[in-house]
Scaffold this motif. Structure first.
Motif, PDB file in Angstrom:
ATOM      1  N   VAL A  28       0.824  -1.204   0.000  1.00  0.00           N
ATOM      2  CA  VAL A  28       0.000   0.000   0.000  1.00  0.00           C
ATOM      3  C   VAL A  28       0.861   1.259   0.000  1.00  0.00           C
ATOM      4  O   VAL A  28       0.468   2.306  -0.523  1.00  0.00           O
ATOM      5  N   LYS A  29       2.075   1.161   0.536  1.00  0.00           N
ATOM      6  CA  LYS A  29       2.970   2.324   0.569  1.00  0.00           C
ATOM      7  C   LYS A  29       3.458   2.702  -0.829  1.00  0.00           C
ATOM      8  O   LYS A  29       3.988   3.796  -1.018  1.00  0.00           O
ATOM      9  N   LEU A  30       3.264   1.801  -1.813  1.00  0.00           N
ATOM     10  CA  LEU A  30       3.715   2.080  -3.173  1.00  0.00           C
ATOM     11  C   LEU A  30       2.718   2.908  -3.970  1.00  0.00           C
ATOM     12  O   LEU A  30       3.042   3.390  -5.055  1.00  0.00           O
ATOM     13  N   VAL A  31       1.502   3.059  -3.460  1.00  0.00           N
ATOM     14  CA  VAL A  31       0.454   3.730  -4.236  1.00  0.00           C
ATOM     15  C   VAL A  31       0.103   5.095  -3.649  1.00  0.00           C
ATOM     16  O   VAL A  31       0.404   5.400  -2.495  1.00  0.00           O
ATOM     17  N   ASP A  32      -0.533   5.908  -4.502  1.00  0.00           N
ATOM     18  CA  ASP A  32      -0.940   7.253  -4.106  1.00  0.00           C
ATOM     19  C   ASP A  32      -2.374   7.289  -3.602  1.00  0.00           C
ATOM     20  O   ASP A  32      -2.735   8.145  -2.787  1.00  0.00           O
ATOM     21  N   VAL A  33      -3.196   6.381  -4.098  1.00  0.00           N
ATOM     22  CA  VAL A  33      -4.618   6.389  -3.776  1.00  0.00           C
ATOM     23  C   VAL A  33      -5.156   4.959  -3.850  1.00  0.00           C
ATOM     24  O   VAL A  33      -4.628   4.135  -4.590  1.00  0.00           O
ATOM     25  N   VAL A  34      -6.186   4.691  -3.077  1.00  0.00           N
ATOM     26  CA  VAL A  34      -6.804   3.361  -3.046  1.00  0.00           C
ATOM     27  C   VAL A  34      -8.221   3.444  -3.596  1.00  0.00           C
ATOM     28  O   VAL A  34      -8.988   4.341  -3.242  1.00  0.00           O
ATOM     29  N   ILE A  35      -8.533   2.514  -4.491  1.00  0.00           N
ATOM     30  CA  ILE A  35      -9.900   2.371  -4.979  1.00  0.00           C
ATOM     31  C   ILE A  35     -10.527   1.208  -4.231  1.00  0.00           C
ATOM     32  O   ILE A  35     -10.059   0.069  -4.340  1.00  0.00           O
TER      33      ILE A  35
END
Length: 293
Positions: A28-35
């Motif tokens: 999750v630390k690799l992404v900017d936003v979660v869908i």
């Protein structure tokens, strides 16, 4: 799985789900936003309570998928509820692509702050990185296929088919990290378990179909009796006993064994499949909004 006639509990947490949950925490630390993809028919019941803990402070966009199968007025109410909680929310239909442009726009908006921070640090602008999370069979792979415009990601009607981590480049501006569908280890609320079973989030092989359909037919008779009457050519008022109602529907649909005995198991599967396929009309089974603070 735990089962009782009075208090149904369904717990289905295969080993690959526990592994996937650990993987999500790592990536999750690799992404900017979660869908977060939820089922528009059960926006609350299909929201994994573990997700909020996994994503921590990441921006989140809630996508209410299968909106074509849900009641439009209720979907709008749920979207407003999510927005009142500070979340971006949008109704989509991954099979037709309806709402996907709005989803991409909200994802880009959600990631704008993270991208701006990178630019401020002197990092060259890059594509938005998003992670798709959701329970099994909510339509994650179908959504990615729709965004890509081709069936690149493996899909199946059975929950839990997607395995492992996949980065998918949707465009020059968006990259998606697909993840397997994950339930939570113990489903405490029997009504949530029932809704998850009805909509197909839980593998059909791990629960008591007879018990689930008895409860579901009671729900349909109480709230959607005219739908049942129209679909199966039944006379109102409908029988109050769910087993009697089942036999009546089975008889109308020709689910008969030798001697004219109704094949109740066949009738159950027909009703369930027709509900899931939208042949009974639009339904929203989560009809109690959370209290606003």
């Amino acid at each position: 799985m735990e089962n009782s006639k009075d208090n149904m509990r369904i717990n289905w947490f295969p080993g690959h789900m526990a592994k996937a949950q650990r993987m999500m925490r790592e990536h999750v630390k690799l992404v900017d936003v979660v869908i977060e993809l939820v089922d528009a028919r059960i926006p609350l019941s299909s929201a994994n309570p573990v997700i909020a803990d996994i994503i921590e402070n990441k921006p989140r966009v809630v996508a209410l998928n299968k909106a074509d199968l849900a009641e439009t007025a209720w979907t709008e109410r749920w979207i407003e509820t999510f927005r009142s909680q500070g979340l971006q929310a949008v109704a989509i239909d991954s099979m037709t692509g309806k709402g996907t442009k709005a989803l991409i726009s909200k994802v880009e908006q959600g990631a704008s702050a993270a991208i701006a921070k990178l630019v401020a640090k002197g990092v060259r602008p890059r594509a938005v990185r998003a992670m798709i999370l959701g329970i099994p069979n909510v339509g994650k792979s179908s959504l990615i296929n729709r965004l890509l415009g081709s069936a690149t990601v493996r899909t199946a009607d059975k929950p839990g088919v997607t395995r492992g981590k996949q980065w998918i480049k949707v465009s020059n501006n968006l990259e998606l990290l697909d993840t397997p569908g994950v339930l939570w280890p113990k489903i405490e609320d029997p009504s949530v378990a029932l809704r998850l079973a009805i909509t197909g989030a839980i593998n059909d092989e791990v629960y008591d179909l007879e018990q689930v359909m008895a409860k579901f037919l009671t729900m349909l008779r109480e709230d959607y009796s005219e739908r049942l009457s129209e679909r199966y050519k039944l006379t109102l008022p409908l029988p109050e006993d769910s087993e009697e109602l089942l036999r009546l529907i089975g008889s109308k649909r020709g689910c008969l064994r030798s001697g004219g005995v109704v094949d109740c198991d066949k009738a159950r599967k027909i009703i369930l499949n027709e509900f899931r396929g939208g042949k009974l009309g639009q339904f929203t089974l989560d009809r109690q909004l959370p209290d606003r603070e």
